[in-house]
Scaffold this motif. Structure first.
Motif, short mmCIF file in Angstrom:
data_model
loop_
_atom_site.label_atom_id
_atom_site.label_comp_id
_atom_site.label_asym_id
_atom_site.label_seq_id
_atom_site.Cartn_x
_atom_site.Cartn_y
_atom_site.Cartn_z
N ALA A 231 0.96 -18.34 1.00
CA ALA A 231 1.28 -19.54 0.39
C ALA A 231 -0.13 -20.63 0.09
O ALA A 231 -0.73 -21.25 -0.56
CB ALA A 231 1.59 -20.81 1.06
N SER A 232 -1.41 -20.40 0.58
CA SER A 232 -2.97 -20.39 1.06
C SER A 232 -3.72 -19.97 -0.43
O SER A 232 -4.53 -20.52 -0.74
CB SER A 232 -3.69 -20.73 2.17
OG SER A 232 -3.99 -19.43 3.02
N PHE A 233 -3.21 -18.66 -1.24
CA PHE A 233 -3.91 -18.32 -1.08
C PHE A 233 -4.24 -19.03 -2.93
O PHE A 233 -3.44 -19.53 -4.05
CB PHE A 233 -3.07 -16.64 -1.91
CG PHE A 233 -3.78 -16.05 -3.00
CD1 PHE A 233 -5.25 -15.33 -3.15
CD2 PHE A 233 -3.39 -16.05 -4.67
CE1 PHE A 233 -5.35 -14.63 -3.60
CE2 PHE A 233 -3.76 -15.24 -5.55
CZ PHE A 233 -5.09 -14.63 -5.00
N ALA A 234 -5.14 -18.85 -3.42
CA ALA A 234 -6.22 -18.69 -4.74
C ALA A 234 -6.56 -17.88 -5.13
O ALA A 234 -7.37 -17.48 -4.54
CB ALA A 234 -6.89 -20.55 -4.62
N ALA A 235 -7.38 -18.22 -6.27
CA ALA A 235 -7.97 -17.03 -7.75
C ALA A 235 -9.28 -18.13 -7.23
O ALA A 235 -10.01 -18.44 -8.48
CB ALA A 235 -7.86 -17.10 -8.25
N ASP A 236 -9.99 -18.48 -6.23
CA ASP A 236 -11.44 -19.43 -6.26
C ASP A 236 -12.19 -18.99 -5.62
O ASP A 236 -12.91 -19.58 -4.99
CB ASP A 236 -10.88 -20.40 -5.11
CG ASP A 236 -10.31 -20.38 -4.25
OD1 ASP A 236 -10.17 -19.04 -3.45
OD2 ASP A 236 -10.34 -21.02 -3.58
N LYS A 237 -12.76 -17.13 -5.73
CA LYS A 237 -13.70 -16.70 -4.78
C LYS A 237 -13.82 -16.78 -3.16
O LYS A 237 -14.87 -16.34 -2.53
CB LYS A 237 -14.84 -16.99 -5.44
CG LYS A 237 -15.73 -16.58 -6.95
CD LYS A 237 -14.86 -14.67 -7.35
CE LYS A 237 -14.97 -15.21 -8.68
NZ LYS A 237 -13.86 -15.47 -9.63
N SER A 238 -12.79 -17.32 -2.97
CA SER A 238 -12.41 -17.18 -1.27
C SER A 238 -12.17 -16.16 -1.09
O SER A 238 -11.49 -14.91 -1.76
CB SER A 238 -10.77 -17.50 -1.37
OG SER A 238 -9.58 -17.90 -1.61
N ALA A 239 -11.50 -15.38 0.28
CA ALA A 239 -11.55 -14.64 0.86
C ALA A 239 -10.77 -13.04 0.45
O ALA A 239 -11.36 -12.01 0.17
CB ALA A 239 -11.79 -14.06 2.80
N GLN A 240 -9.10 -13.95 0.18
CA GLN A 240 -8.38 -12.97 -0.35
C GLN A 240 -8.74 -12.47 -1.61
O GLN A 240 -8.21 -11.73 -2.77
CB GLN A 240 -7.00 -13.73 0.06
CG GLN A 240 -5.89 -12.25 -0.46
CD GLN A 240 -4.27 -13.13 0.46
OE1 GLN A 240 -4.07 -12.63 -0.62
NE2 GLN A 240 -4.78 -13.55 1.00
N ASP A 241 -9.69 -13.95 -2.47
CA ASP A 241 -9.76 -13.01 -3.79
C ASP A 241 -11.03 -12.22 -4.66
O ASP A 241 -10.74 -11.33 -4.90
CB ASP A 241 -9.63 -14.60 -5.06
CG ASP A 241 -10.14 -14.14 -5.98
OD1 ASP A 241 -9.01 -14.11 -7.46
OD2 ASP A 241 -11.42 -15.20 -6.82
N LEU A 242 -11.65 -12.43 -2.98
CA LEU A 242 -12.84 -11.49 -3.63
C LEU A 242 -12.47 -10.28 -2.90
O LEU A 242 -13.28 -8.91 -3.51
CB LEU A 242 -14.35 -11.60 -2.39
CG LEU A 242 -14.61 -13.12 -2.38
CD1 LEU A 242 -15.83 -13.12 -1.25
CD2 LEU A 242 -15.69 -13.26 -4.71
#
Length: 687
Positions: A231-242
């Motif tokens: 639920a915390s995922f965002a397409a903002d160049k955070s780890a999971q997005d990278l």
């Protein structure tokens, strides 16, 4: 972080069987009590209450259905659709385990998020989610996610939709999930069922193939990484997005018809997918209750995707470049201002476009009051990586107005400059790929139709066979400046088998095939055949040239550079062994009683292709052409196709001559997410 995937022993069907056995063991001693306990245990296993899965959705007291959850409040679903950058203005559809559509929504223009209330309180697992839209590079995307199991106590559910979630669902189903959403409810339910039991193991299998990236991005507890429902995922160049930015994840069918999952380092300059997995073989292993070894389904030598850590370390700062450019755009800066901006200080050229061209493009965004969205990494412009470093990273971004409407896609190359010292952050800047022109190759299928929309018999009107396949070689022949200029007179393309094919300038954007070696100009025909190596007609084309990763080498001399140069392009997908008619773009409503006519073209034709678009959400229209044949020179008029989701297009009137020797052709071109191109030629009778 708690993983949403069930263990094999916690699946609803298994819980019911254990509950039934427990109840039976009590019947001999206390039948009434045992029956009461049996009902309670079974209801609990079914998510807090029994219920039928019919369209009415009302619980049926006294019955239970394994895998069905009854919610006391309206359940909701939310998440983010992303490929490194948000997938904006995309269409989301949700289906439950009965094959019924239970919700739909659109992703938000700003961040790719979506949220919706499901239409039923009685739901059967799994929930499957599909998103279809156009990514920041202009490519069509159809991706999937899932909620494998549901909990009546947790009506607010999350399903993020990414290439990695798509891989998990495909592995669980043993095939591309897209046909599930195009099937009848009964067929969809049967196809979707394995996702409830295999998604957990599929998620772990995917993580096993991207261990290097997980290590680079400092995921210390990979087991807790939730690739479906964080639920915390965002397409903002955070780890999971990278993680998405660092990987190229695709589903494909090879030339033997085997459906595969393909995983690679997105910045690798090699055209060959690093990890290849047979979807059907993997599913067989994932569904085993014990002893399943999905790694045996990996058909490639490599078992892990490689990495470009040196570049990955700098990507968190990439969106700072977009922010800086947006600030200048919002201030209404001119082309001269952009040319002098720090963000363009090291710019050279990008496929013949120089600093003046890129500055003018950015100034045009200011005039149109557009803003750049988040950048999405699309590849590397270097000839080879050096110690995991890509010096020129290819990126794309959507350009939208304040309402969120798409204005354009922006693509270029960027480079990172380190800070002056350890406490000064580095920065990204636009640099261009340094290339004087572009060269690409695409697998192509072509079908010939009459003006009534029916296929022309093989052997007629140059259509043998019909459809036919080949390879389109797209060599840029003109500059991208406001007034296009010729870039070169001639080029030679060498095939992987060693044979060479001549091309020459034909006063068009792309060079044309030449019958005369060394010719510096040829007359264009306007047909796709002037760009395509036709497999059925060119004996030099073999299996090596038709496979994904086939190498095509262009040798040329640019007009402004006296020295000969070479450029290499790789085939992005196998040339299809068959081309289903439904894949070719088509005009709605054509028939023998309502054919496509020259009169309609003269008057200004309006075409509708909604039926084709609905059946092929993973494709986009790329070209529309009216071609006159039999005139002094072939003449054609190209019209820019509309952006999705628009499916109608009105063409300007075309002055077709009234001549018994002149006929007209109408061409539609489309491309899928793997780079395969499909062209439809409508032949109009001689006027």
């Amino acid at each position: 972080m708690h993983s949403p995937f069930p263990s094999a022993s916690s699946l609803p069907g298994r819980s019911v069987r254990r509950s039934v056995k427990a109840g039976i063991s009590l019947l001999g001693a206390a039948p009434a009590l045992a029956l009461s306990l049996l009902c309670a245990l079974t209801l609990s296993a079914c998510g807090g209450g029994g219920g039928s899965a019919d369209s009415g959705g009302s619980p049926n007291p006294g019955t239970t259905t394994p895998g069905v959850t009854t919610f006391t409040v309206t359940p909701t679903l939310n998440g983010v659709a992303a490929l490194g950058a948000p997938l904006t203005n995309a269409q989301v559809k949700v289906m439950d385990g009965n094959g019924a559509v239970v919700g739909s929504a659109s992703t938000r223009p700003s961040d790719g998020s979506y949220s919706l209330s499901l239409s039923n309180k009685v739901l059967k697992a799994p929930l499957l989610v599909q998103v279809s839209g156009i990514d920041a590079a202009g490519n069509p995307q159809v991706l999937h996610s899932a909620v494998p199991i549901m909990d009546a106590a947790k009506p607010a559910m999350t399903a993020n939709i990414t290439p990695l979630s798509n891989a998990i669902v495909a592995l669980a189903l043993g095939s591309d999930p897209q046909p599930v959403f195009a099937s009848s409810a009964a067929s969809a339910a049967a196809m979707a069922a394995p996702a409830a039991s295999a998604a957990s193991a599929a998620g772990e299998f995917v993580k096993s193939m991207i261990k290097t990236q997980l290590s680079d991005l400092k995921f210390t507890n990979a087991a807790a990484l939730d690739l479906l429902g964080d639920a915390s995922f965002a397409a903002d160049k955070s780890a999971q997005d990278l993680l998405l930015e660092s990987l190229r994840v695709q589903l494909s069918k090879n030339n033997k018809g085997v459906e595969q999952l393909l995983i690679s380092n997105k910045l690798s300059t090699s055209p060959t997918p690093e990890v290849q997995v047979s979807l059907a073989a993997a599913q067989t292993e994932l569904l085993k209750t014990t002893g399943g070894t999905p790694a045996t389904a990996i058909t490639s030598t490599l078992k892990l995707a490689s990495t470009a850590k040196a570049t990955l370390d700098n990507l968190p700062l990439l969106d700072e470049l977009a922010k800086g450019l947006n600030a200048l755009i919002s201030q209404g800066k001119t082309a001269a201002d952009f040319k002098a901006a720090a963000q363009l200080s090291a710019y050279t050229q990008h496929n013949s476009g120089d600093k003046d061209a890129i500055a003018a493009k950015l100034a045009d965004f200011a005039i149109k009051k557009g803003q750049l969205g988040r950048f999405m990494v699309t590849g590397c412009a270097d000839d080879a990586l050096l110690v995991g470093l890509c010096k020129k990273v290819l990126v794309s971004a959507n350009v939208s107005d304040a309402s969120g409407a798409l204005l354009a896609q922006f693509s270029d190359a960027v480079s990172f400059t380190k800070g002056a010292n350890a406490t000064t952050p580095g920065q990204w800047g636009l640099v261009g790929n340094g290339k004087g022109f572009a060269v690409n190759v695409y697998p192509v299928s072509v079908i010939h139709l009459g003006n009534d929309g029916a296929a022309i018999a093989a052997g007629a009107a140059g259509s043998a066979p019909n459809p036919w396949v080949g390879i389109q070689v797209a060599i840029q022949g003109q500059s991208t400046t406001a007034t296009p200029t010729k870039l070169m007179d001639t080029a030679t393309v060498q095939l992987q088998s060693g044979y060479s094919i001549p091309f020459a300038y034909c006063s068009r954007k792309l060079l044309c095939l030449s019958d005369t070696p060394g010719a510096t100009s040829v007359k264009p025909t306007g047909s796709i055949t002037e760009l395509v190596l036709k497999q059925s007609a060119l004996g030099w084309l073999g299996s090596a040239e038709s496979q994904r990763g086939a190498k095509y080498t262009a040798s040329f001399t640019l007009d402004d550079k006296p020295l000969a140069e070479t450029r290499v392009a790789y085939l992005p997908a196998d040339v299809p062994t068959d081309a289903p008619t439904a894949r070719f773009p088509a005009i709605d409503g054509l028939s023998s009683g309502k054919p496509l006519t020259a009169e309609a073209i003269r008057a200004g034709l309006t075409i509708n292709f909604a039926t084709w678009a609905a059946a092929n959400p993973d494709m986009r229209l790329i070209s529309v052409r009216v071609l006159l044949v039999g005139w002094i020179l072939p003449l054609f008029v190209d019209t820019e196709p509309p952006n999705a989701p628009l499916t109608t297009l009105t063409l300007a009137p075309v002055a077709l001559p009234n001549s018994a020797t002149v006929s007209a052709e109408f061409w539609l071109g489309a491309q899928d997410s793997a780079g395969r191109r499909f062209y439809t030629r409508y032949a109009l009778p001689t006027q």
